[in-house]
Scaffold this motif. Structure first.
Motif, PDB file in Angstrom:
ATOM      1  N   ASP A   1      34.529  38.820  49.285  1.00  0.00           N
ATOM      2  CA  ASP A   1      33.447  38.836  50.255  1.00  0.00           C
ATOM      3  C   ASP A   1      32.358  39.799  49.783  1.00  0.00           C
TER       4      ASP A   1
ATOM      5  N   GLY B   1      33.379  43.049  48.385  1.00  0.00           N
ATOM      6  CA  GLY B   1      34.369  43.012  47.311  1.00  0.00           C
ATOM      7  C   GLY B   1      35.782  42.856  47.813  1.00  0.00           C
ATOM      8  N   ASN B   2      35.926  42.719  49.112  1.00  0.00           N
ATOM      9  CA  ASN B   2      37.237  42.582  49.721  1.00  0.00           C
ATOM     10  C   ASN B   2      37.855  41.216  49.378  1.00  0.00           C
ATOM     11  N   THR B   3      39.136  41.224  49.057  1.00  0.00           N
ATOM     12  CA  THR B   3      39.806  39.965  48.729  1.00  0.00           C
ATOM     13  C   THR B   3      40.876  39.592  49.751  1.00  0.00           C
ATOM     14  N   ILE B   4      40.917  40.327  50.862  1.00  0.00           N
ATOM     15  CA  ILE B   4      41.916  40.032  51.885  1.00  0.00           C
ATOM     16  C   ILE B   4      41.224  39.442  53.095  1.00  0.00           C
ATOM     17  N   GLY B   5      41.602  38.227  53.459  1.00  0.00           N
ATOM     18  CA  GLY B   5      41.006  37.584  54.615  1.00  0.00           C
ATOM     19  C   GLY B   5      40.933  36.091  54.394  1.00  0.00           C
TER      20      GLY B   5
ATOM     21  N   SER C   1      46.131  33.019  49.234  1.00  0.00           N
ATOM     22  CA  SER C   1      46.870  34.232  49.580  1.00  0.00           C
ATOM     23  C   SER C   1      48.045  33.928  50.510  1.00  0.00           C
TER      24      SER C   1
ATOM     25  N   LEU D   1      43.047  34.991  46.073  1.00  0.00           N
ATOM     26  CA  LEU D   1      43.441  33.975  45.105  1.00  0.00           C
ATOM     27  C   LEU D   1      43.759  32.657  45.792  1.00  0.00           C
TER      28      LEU D   1
END
Lengths: 406, 425
Positions: B401, B404-408, B75, B413
């Motif tokens: 995570d 379902g979070n994909t920011i961090g 990311s 990606l």
């Protein structure tokens, strides 16, 4: 021979091109409007400290690094995913206080239930006769700005409520502060020595040091010099008789305080979209803005990025009566059981992204959509809810679009 | 420290041994070359390696290294160019008699478990394998010492030079604890009849410990037990870990392996007094490999299920069920003479991977728990000889995570490139 030379040359050229340009072929940074991570503008030294705090915030605690034996979660980041709102699976329970006289169940593990425990220990239970309330983790981003809202501004917002025709009567939550907390330079204490608190669902926590030290202790069972006693389970009869060696040192804890203090505010998206702008006007017309203040200004901070900044948190940091429907019979500080701090709405539109695609709104995640959250408001917000229910479909859609843009 | 001393002294003695012989006659050292791509059964992989021998001297040595350059980003955040010396392994094998064999493997490995807490301690030396085999009958062999538990094919057959990818499969190394070796004893055997081969293994060994559900990775993580410094001398539960595997191979179809592992993983008694319930961790694994005859396409796949009994009132962050696996497809596209190597090979390959660290639903909401990743990794490799590989990989991976979070950090990606070498020596 020529063919072989050409092949080797091509291979070398491709390899060099790849090695020198691979950074350009990797995923790009997420649009900051769609994430709430990242610091305000910091100096190099401050950035180092922020990075240390970031590591500690997202570090997982284990039994060998102080976790438990009674706890709610294993790390700050487990509840505050991406510095945004929490998920019900890390929801915590508080119990034992029904009015401003204080918590009468401190000897039985109050004010917080540690619903998880290390193997071999007995799960904590809510003692008989104690009322309780469940709290889902609030958004972390932007809290450093909220810490800097002067007491005078909070009092002014409370004063403006006095003649509100809808019956809005928000007031600050005055509470005692622990000895390790230093009052702000511009603090305006009450005559009885209590201070205006602003953090937590009931606005019963004074500043971010208290918030972080309490979270370490109550949420993870980790002791510090600020809170040197482990939470215990009265059923296990394992109450500590003296302070323990701190599980977390002050340097680590302070780095986490610095980290959360310096987190950037969530940005609004599509602010110039006509529907969003219309929704903003509907928001004002309904009277939502009376409590969910669009604009506040911070006071002085040695961190330039936080100092004298105009922010849009959509809160007044006051507690308001939200009616019987949201009265769980538990409170903190001098708030009544039906009173809750106005929840900041910034980052609201990003909440579903960190909550598994669903919304879990209000203090215990009971509202599964923004509409549901609005309609669950009562008490001082009842008039606004009545107006919301009478909105035309277009205005309702505009309002929801606006709220999702936050 | 003891292991480092042991390793250093072993290296020095081997070096002096080689040096002494080389001064007399370098041709004494015979390269027992093996085509490591052709194994009889996966269970033979531990012996199916190239060794150097000196005449009739009953000791042979070998080893391998793995090193690579990597550039990855998640990311938009990258740590830039990373030069990684992943592993250095040294094998010493000895035929004590025709039916008694000994083999040892000492390995230096960086970040072997993927556990954030373990990674901070840096690389480590470890005796990965040191076992004595006594053959009573082809179907009944006794093996004892430090053994590699036969849970899955990759755990048995993981040497770097055998693979076209710089990274090991995530499910096999971070969900299963590859390389998972332990002190113990057991039996194994094989039978060959025409096109069919059958093999079995069954061992009792030391096992896991509480760290599999209490670790800095923040998830049920069997590899965390690898960091237990006393696992080679004491068992956390006092009960043996059972590991077994059945393998069946048809020379035209391929090899199928079924394996399981079961262990009471927690310290349930202190000085004889029970302090906790006994809790079991179990692993079920299925693996398959074959080579398509017309295209010589090699397919290797493995998937595993992990079940862990959890303490009551524990956080759901630690899973009671996990699932993961991978599939490798390797296509030779050129075989022949390149730069003077008569049997060089160029392969195109691709690996698909999936791991669900937390199978199930949240108790609080009934919604699905995520904490999963999937990855695809195309590769090109050049093998000047079967024992040496130069490989270039590209990885595209998505990770979420538990909510379902994909920011961090490490979420979302990930893409990256790696160029690596690995060779037996």
């Amino acid at each position: 021979m020529r063919k072989k030379s050409a092949f080797v040359t091509a291979a070398i050229v491709i390899a060099v091109a790849t090695l020198t340009n691979c950074s350009k072929m990797l995923p790009k940074m997420i649009d900051p409007n769609y994430g709430v991570c990242g610091p305000v503008s910091l100096s190099s030294a401050q950035s180092v400290l922020f990075a240390q705090g970031n590591d500690q915030f997202f570090a997982i605690r284990t039994a060998s690094t102080g976790l438990g034996p009674y706890f709610v979660s294993t790390g700050c980041g487990e509840c505050h995913s991406s510095d945004n709102r929490g998920h019900p699976f890390t929801m915590l329970t508080r119990f034992g206080q029904t009015d401003s006289t204080g918590n009468t169940f401190l000897a039985k593990g109050g004010p917080q239930l540690q619903n998880a425990c290390l193997p071999g220990f007995t799960s904590q239970q809510i003692p008989d006769g104690a009322s309780s309330s469940k709290f889902i983790a609030p958004i972390t981003a932007g809290v450093g700005f909220l810490e800097l809202i002067p007491d005078s501004a909070i009092l002014a917002m409370a004063a403006a409520n006095v003649n509100n025709p809808d019956g809005v009567r928000g007031h600050p939550n005055y509470s005692s502060i622990p000895p390790y907390v230093t009052p702000f330079a511009n603090a305006i204490p009450r005559a009885d020595g209590k201070y205006i608190c602003r953090f937590g669902r009931k606005a019963a926590t004074y500043d971010l040091l208290q918030q972080v030290a309490t979270a370490y202790n109550h949420d993870m069972g980790i002791t510090s010099t600020f809170m040197p006693f482990n939470p215990y389970n009265y059923l296990d009869q394992t109450a500590p008789s003296s302070p323990s060696i701190p599980d977390v040192d002050n340097t680590t804890l302070n780095s986490v305080v610095f980290y959360v203090r310096c987190l950037q505010t969530p940005n609004q998206r599509n602010a110039n979209d006509p529907t969003v702008m219309n929704g903003n006007q509907v928001f004002v017309n309904l009277g939502c803005e009376t409590c969910h203040k669009q604009t506040l200004t911070t006071g002085y901070s040695p961190i330039d990025g936080l100092s004298y900044q105009t922010i849009s948190p959509f809160t007044d940091l006051l507690v308001h009566d939200m009616g019987q429907g949201l009265d769980d019979g538990y409170t903190e500080g001098n708030a009544k059981t039906s009173e809750w701090r106005t929840a900041p709405l910034w980052g609201l539109g990003l909440a579903a992204g960190v909550q598994g695609g669903s919304y879990y709104l209000l203090h215990d995640g009971r509202a599964h959509s923004i509409e549901q959250a609005i309609q669950m408001h009562g008490g001082e917000a009842a008039e606004s809810v009545t107006r919301f229910n009478s909105l035309s479909p277009g205005d309702r859609n505009a309002l929801l679009t606006f709220l999702k843009s936050l | 420290m003891k292991i480092r001393l042991l390793f250093t002294s072993l290296c020095m003695s081997l070096a002096s041994f080689l040096h002494a012989n080389a001064q007399i006659d370098s041709s004494l050292l015979k390269n027992g070359t093996k085509d490591t791509a052709k194994n009889a059964l996966t269970m033979d992989a531990i012996y199916s390696r190239p060794f150097l021998k000196t005449g009739k001297f009953p000791v042979s040595i070998g080893g391998y290294i793995e090193s690579n350059w990597q550039y990855t980003g998640t990311s938009g955040i990258s740590v830039g160019n990373q030069f990684q010396f992943r592993r250095f392994s040294l094998f010493v094998a000895s035929s004590i008699t025709s039916k008694i064999k000994f083999l040892s493997e000492i390995e230096y490995e960086n970040d072997p478990t993927g556990d954030p807490a373990d990674a901070k301690s840096g690389g480590r030396f470890e005796i990965e394998y040191a076992a004595l085999d006594i053959e009573l009958h082809p179907l009944l062999n006794i093996r004892g010492g430090m053994i590699v538990n036969p849970i899955g094919a990759f755990n048995q057959n993981h040497d770097g030079p055998k693979w076209e990818f710089t990274d090991r499969p995530i499910a096999m190394t971070q969900m299963l604890p590859d390389t998972w070796s332990n002190t113990g004893f057991g039996i194994y055997g094989k039978e060959y009849t025409g096109k069919w081969m059958f093999g079995y293994e069954f061992y009792l060994t030391g096992g896991l410990n509480d760290s599999i559900i209490d670790n800095a990775a923040g998830k049920t993580f069997l590899p965390a037990a690898n960091a237990n410094p006393s696992r080679f001398t004491s068992s956390a539960s006092g009960a043996p870990m059972y590991t077994g595997k059945l393998s069946l191979r048809n020379t035209k179809v391929g090899e199928l392996g079924l394996s399981f592992m079961s262990d009471i993983y927690n310290t349930w008694a202190v000085e004889g007094a029970p302090v906790d319930d006994k809790r079991v961790a179990q692993v079920y694994d299925i693996d398959f490999n074959t080579t398509l005859p017309w295209l010589r396409t090699n397919i290797i796949t493995e998937c595993a299920w992990v079940y862990v009994q959890m303490p009551p009132n524990y956080t759901q962050q630690y899973a009671n069920k996990q699932f993961g696996g991978f599939i490798d497809i390797v296509q030779p596209v050129f075989r022949g003479r390149v730069f003077g190597w008569d049997h060089a090979t160029i392969n195109l390959a691709v690996r698909g991977e999936y791991v669900d660290w937390n199978v199930g639903n949240f108790a609080a909401t009934g919604a699905k728990m995520y904490n999963d990743l999937w990855s695809i990794m195309p590769a090109i490799s050049f093998r000047p000889t079967p024992q040496t590989v130069v490989r270039f990989n590209y990885r595209r991976q998505m990770q979420r995570d538990i909510t379902g979070n994909t920011i961090g950090a490490a979420l979302g990606l990930t893409e990256g490139y790696s160029l690596g070498i690995s060779t037996y020596f």
